[in-house]
Every structure is written in C-alpha cells, then in structure tokens.
Scaffold this motif. Structure first.
Motif, short mmCIF file in Angstrom:
data_model
loop_
_atom_site.label_atom_id
_atom_site.label_comp_id
_atom_site.label_asym_id
_atom_site.label_seq_id
_atom_site.Cartn_x
_atom_site.Cartn_y
_atom_site.Cartn_z
N MET A 1 6.66 1.98 11.40
CA MET A 1 5.20 1.95 11.49
C MET A 1 4.83 0.89 12.54
O MET A 1 5.38 -0.20 12.54
N ASN A 2 3.91 1.22 13.40
CA ASN A 2 3.55 0.26 14.43
C ASN A 2 2.64 -0.82 13.86
O ASN A 2 2.14 -0.74 12.75
N GLU A 3 2.44 -1.85 14.67
CA GLU A 3 1.71 -3.04 14.21
C GLU A 3 0.25 -2.72 13.86
O GLU A 3 -0.28 -3.28 12.89
N LEU A 4 -0.39 -1.87 14.63
CA LEU A 4 -1.79 -1.53 14.34
C LEU A 4 -1.91 -0.88 12.97
O LEU A 4 -2.82 -1.21 12.19
N GLN A 5 -1.00 0.02 12.65
CA GLN A 5 -1.05 0.67 11.35
C GLN A 5 -0.77 -0.30 10.20
O GLN A 5 -1.35 -0.18 9.13
N VAL A 6 0.09 -1.28 10.44
CA VAL A 6 0.33 -2.31 9.42
C VAL A 6 -0.93 -3.13 9.20
O VAL A 6 -1.33 -3.38 8.06
N VAL A 7 -1.58 -3.55 10.29
CA VAL A 7 -2.81 -4.33 10.17
C VAL A 7 -3.89 -3.51 9.47
O VAL A 7 -4.59 -4.02 8.57
N PHE A 108 -1.30 6.99 7.59
CA PHE A 108 -0.56 6.18 8.56
C PHE A 108 0.94 6.43 8.43
O PHE A 108 1.65 6.55 9.44
N LEU A 109 1.42 6.52 7.19
CA LEU A 109 2.84 6.82 6.98
C LEU A 109 3.19 8.19 7.54
O LEU A 109 4.24 8.37 8.16
#
Length: 119
Positions: A1-7, A108-109
């Motif tokens: 998962m990219n950083e934007l999706q984590v945030v 997102f996942l």
C-alpha cells in the motif's frame, strides 16, 4: 500500500472514532467531523489524480477499467454518504457516514491489490 493510502486510512480511522463518539452521544456531526470528512475527500481527489497519472504511465497487466472504477467509486462514497446523512438528522444519518468512512480503507486495499498483482 502506498503512503497516501496509509495516511488516508489513518485519517479515516480517526474520523470514524469521531463519528462513533457522535453516534454514542446522539449528536450531529460537529466541525471536527466535518473537517475530517473534507480532509478525506481532498485526499481522495489527490489519490484519483495520482492514480490516473500512474495508469497513464506504465500499467502492464493492470485492469485499467477496474482500477479507475475503484478510484472514482472511492471519490463518490463520502459525498453520497454526506447527502444521505444530511437528510437523516439522527444517529442513523451519522451511522451512514461511519459506514462510508469505514469502506474507504477496504477500497484502498483493493486498489493496492489490483496494482501490485500485475506490476
């Protein structure tokens, strides 16, 4: 998962906690919840733009239609939930917002799975 999706997932969790607080107290969404929803929506617009740029570049094996459908679907969930909740001035309306917010990390996942399965 990219950083934007984590945030965005962390932000969605925080907004969800605020919404649960409002449901328990049987209150309408306050400024904190509203601005959290706005921040999430802005993040979803950024994700859409970033996703379209990503697909335009190198997308070997990625289902572009499915990927774009998830990006656009994620972008539409909060406005629809907000309009629905605005018409229902009770716990149920806030619960609709909560469901909309909780669906986002799942999307997102799925976006991550669509991209990483083929690239």
């Amino acid at each position: 998962m990219n950083e934007l999706q984590v945030v965005l997932s962390v932000l969605a969790a925080l907004v969800a906690l605020v919404l649960v607080w409002h449901i328990v107290r049987d209150e309408q969404v306050t400024n904190v919840g509203f601005f959290g929803l706005v921040a999430l929506q802005v993040g979803l617009v950024v994700q859409l733009v970033w996703g379209v740029v990503r697909v335009a570049d190198n997308h070997d094996g990625v289902s572009v239609a499915a990927y774009l459908a998830y990006l656009i679907g994620a972008l539409l969930i909060l406005p629809v939930a907000f309009l629905w909740s605005a018409s229902e001035k009770s716990r149920s309306g806030t619960a609709v917002l909560l469901v909309g917010v909780l669906v986002l990390p799942v999307l997102f996942l799925r976006l991550h799975d669509l991209w990483s399965a083929h690239v």
